[in-house]
Design an enzyme around this catalytic site. Structure first.
Site, PDB file in Angstrom:
ATOM      1  N   CYS A 126       0.800  -1.222   0.000  1.00 54.63           N
ATOM      2  CA  CYS A 126       0.000   0.000   0.000  1.00 54.63           C
ATOM      3  C   CYS A 126       0.833   1.273   0.000  1.00 54.63           C
ATOM      4  CB  CYS A 126      -0.956  -0.007   1.185  1.00 54.63           C
ATOM      5  SG  CYS A 126      -2.173  -1.337   1.074  1.00 54.63           S
ATOM      6  N   HIS A 185      -2.591   8.695   5.826  1.00 51.67           N
ATOM      7  CA  HIS A 185      -2.922   7.370   5.295  1.00 51.67           C
ATOM      8  C   HIS A 185      -4.358   7.051   5.699  1.00 51.67           C
ATOM      9  CE1 HIS A 185      -2.239   3.368   3.742  1.00 51.67           C
ATOM     10  NE2 HIS A 185      -2.682   2.848   4.876  1.00 51.67           N
ATOM     11  N   GLU A 239      -0.574   6.177  13.225  1.00 47.43           N
ATOM     12  CA  GLU A 239      -0.285   7.367  12.428  1.00 47.43           C
ATOM     13  C   GLU A 239      -0.383   8.636  13.271  1.00 47.43           C
ATOM     14  OE1 GLU A 239      -1.615   9.132   8.090  1.00 47.43           O
ATOM     15  OE2 GLU A 239      -2.776   7.525   9.020  1.00 47.43           O
ATOM     16  N   LYS A 273      -9.429   8.636   2.059  1.00 48.57           N
ATOM     17  CA  LYS A 273      -9.998   7.282   1.982  1.00 48.57           C
ATOM     18  C   LYS A 273     -11.417   7.247   2.526  1.00 48.57           C
ATOM     19  CE  LYS A 273      -5.592   4.767   2.235  1.00 48.57           C
ATOM     20  NZ  LYS A 273      -4.666   5.894   2.479  1.00 48.57           N
ATOM     21  N   HIS A 289      -9.965   2.653  -0.179  1.00 45.10           N
ATOM     22  CA  HIS A 289      -8.538   2.356  -0.154  1.00 45.10           C
ATOM     23  C   HIS A 289      -8.174   1.533  -1.390  1.00 45.10           C
ATOM     24  CE1 HIS A 289      -4.589   1.356   0.924  1.00 45.10           C
ATOM     25  NE2 HIS A 289      -4.748   0.887   2.139  1.00 45.10           N
ATOM     26  N   PHE A 300       1.045  -3.298   4.441  1.00 48.77           N
ATOM     27  CA  PHE A 300       1.352  -4.638   4.942  1.00 48.77           C
ATOM     28  C   PHE A 300       2.792  -4.989   4.575  1.00 48.77           C
ATOM     29  CE2 PHE A 300      -3.270  -6.436   4.830  1.00 48.77           C
ATOM     30  CZ  PHE A 300      -3.591  -5.608   5.882  1.00 48.77           C
TER      31      PHE A 300
END
Length: 433
Positions: A180, A320, A331, A352, A357, A416
């Site tokens: 991502c 994010h 975050e 998002k 996403h 990830f």
């Protein structure tokens, strides 16, 4: 005497600065950069019940889909047959970015391509597996039933090749796949190629079209996506106390990057300078994050060091903001760790919440949102943020866009595998000497 290409390769790389001069976007809510920006700033969510296939067997049945007609967007029948949906996105967004930049008559050897993608040609591969396995009934499959374009779908480097063919670029051509953070990392790599003198122009960005049964099943298995199927428009809730996972999306953003003097010489409009970029890996867990935010903080600090900017210089943070419990906490902690008290005075929002996403593509889409926030003096909101989480206590610009002068933006990504990336965009005239 040296020819033009050789002369370019001999130019010194020191002091080379990189700017964005063209933007092309396809995202849920509309095709094209204007439609994308209008969707974001209106706060209208573009997430809905999945229409691409029957999602009724799955735990999460919602996504941000792009209303995309490849023929209407100028792709020929052969391209439509040959290209996976993600590659179609990349070609169409590239055309918009190049037209936006006014770029013409590029030196092919001084022009390169980087494309980010987390999952490559997932939709085509999923579809072809269903064909060759007769809907999953055959354990031993017959490849003769597969499309002759299967190799291109299996090898994501075809994305970069298609974009290079579209613009006539004969310099470096690379696909960056780091989960991502791919969309940030692709643009960061492109900027480095310009800085080190390898090229003067890069066509760069990221694309993903992952809304397929295999992707939905994978995220279902680890319960990463939201099961709020009865309210798809409000399912993506970054930083909200009631958030329960991200909403899958798709899309693409492509850019024209140029060395600053190259852009100025042709009178190009400059959206922003890529002032700093850094990526880190936590070497800790495939999907887990430490709550103290140390890994992302390290990437932010390194990007800001490269930009030669202190925390107080950041005017807006494009988060994010995936809407998972651990990511939003991580975050928030990372931003506080680097910016200190200034974190509480800095608007921070997650797009998002509006578009979902789109995995590897979203980092580039967020770069586009950051550049447009600078261009228009408006910060897009975090939609669906009605009940703030006490553990997420910064200014997330809830529900409504805000007019806000922005000279420097921090945009961040988390993926990830433990990947953490950060980029600083700034107005070239405000960069420290």
């Amino acid at each position: 005497m040296t020819d033009k290409a050789t002369a370019g390769r001999l130019r010194p790389a020191s002091g080379r600065r990189v700017v964005i001069t063209g933007i092309g976007v396809l995202a849920p809510g509309g095709v094209g950069t204007k439609a994308f920006w209008d969707t974001l700033t209106s706060g209208r969510t573009a997430t809905r019940t999945i229409t691409f296939f029957d999602a009724s067997p799955f735990r999460s049945r919602i996504a941000g889909e792009v209303d995309f007609d490849p023929a209407a967007e100028g792709l020929g029948q052969q391209q439509i047959r040959r290209l996976d949906r993600a590659a179609q996105f990349a070609v169409v967004a590239t055309r918009e970015a190049v037209a936006d930049s006014g770029l013409e008559n590029v030196d092919p050897y001084r022009t390169g391509v980087t494309v980010g993608s987390a999952v490559g040609a997932t939709m085509s591969l999923d579809r072809e597996y269903a064909v060759v396995s007769d809907g999953g009934q055959s354990w031993l499959v017959d490849h003769n039933y597969g499309s002759r374009h299967l190799y291109d779908w299996f090898v994501p480097s075809s994305f970069a090749a298609e974009v290079a063919r579209e613009v006539g670029a004969e310099g470096p051509a690379v696909v960056v796949s780091a989960g991502c953070t791919s969309g940030l990392d692709s643009v960061g790599h492109a900027a480095e190629l310009i800085r080190d003198g390898s090229v003067d122009v890069m066509i760069t960005g990221a694309t993903d079209a992952p809304i397929s049964p295999i992707t939905v099943a994978c995220f279902d298995a680890i319960k990463a996506t939201s099961p709020r199927n009865d309210d798809p428009e409000h399912a993506s809730r970054p930083f909200d106390r009631t958030r329960n996972g991200f909403v899958l999306g798709e899309g693409c953003a492509m850019f024209v990057l140029e060395e600053l003097s190259h852009a100025r010489a042709r009178g190009a409009h400059v959206y922003a300078e890529i002032a700093g970029f850094a990526s880190r890996c936590n070497a800790y867990h495939m999907t887990g994050l430490r709550p103290d935010g140390r890994e992302m903080a390290e990437a932010i600090r390194a990007a800001m060091d490269e930009a030669r900017m202190a925390g107080e210089a950041i005017d807006y943070i494009n988060a994010h903001g995936s809407g998972t419990k651990q990511n939003d906490r991580h975050e928030t902690a990372a931003v506080k760790r680097v910016l200190g008290d200034h974190a509480y005075r800095t608007p921070m929002s997650s797009i998002k919440s509006v578009i979902g996403h789109s995995l590897g593509a979203v980092g580039s889409i967020e770069i586009a949102a950051s550049a447009l926030a600078m261009e228009h003096g408006v910060v897009p909101p975090t939609a669906n943020l009605h009940e703030p989480d006490p553990e997420c206590d910064l200014d997330y610009v809830p529900l409504v866009a805000r007019e806000h002068r922005t000279d420097a933006v921090l945009t961040v990504g988390s993926g990830f595998g433990g990947f953490q990336s950060a980029m600083v965009l700034a107005r070239p005239e405000r960069r420290p000497a």
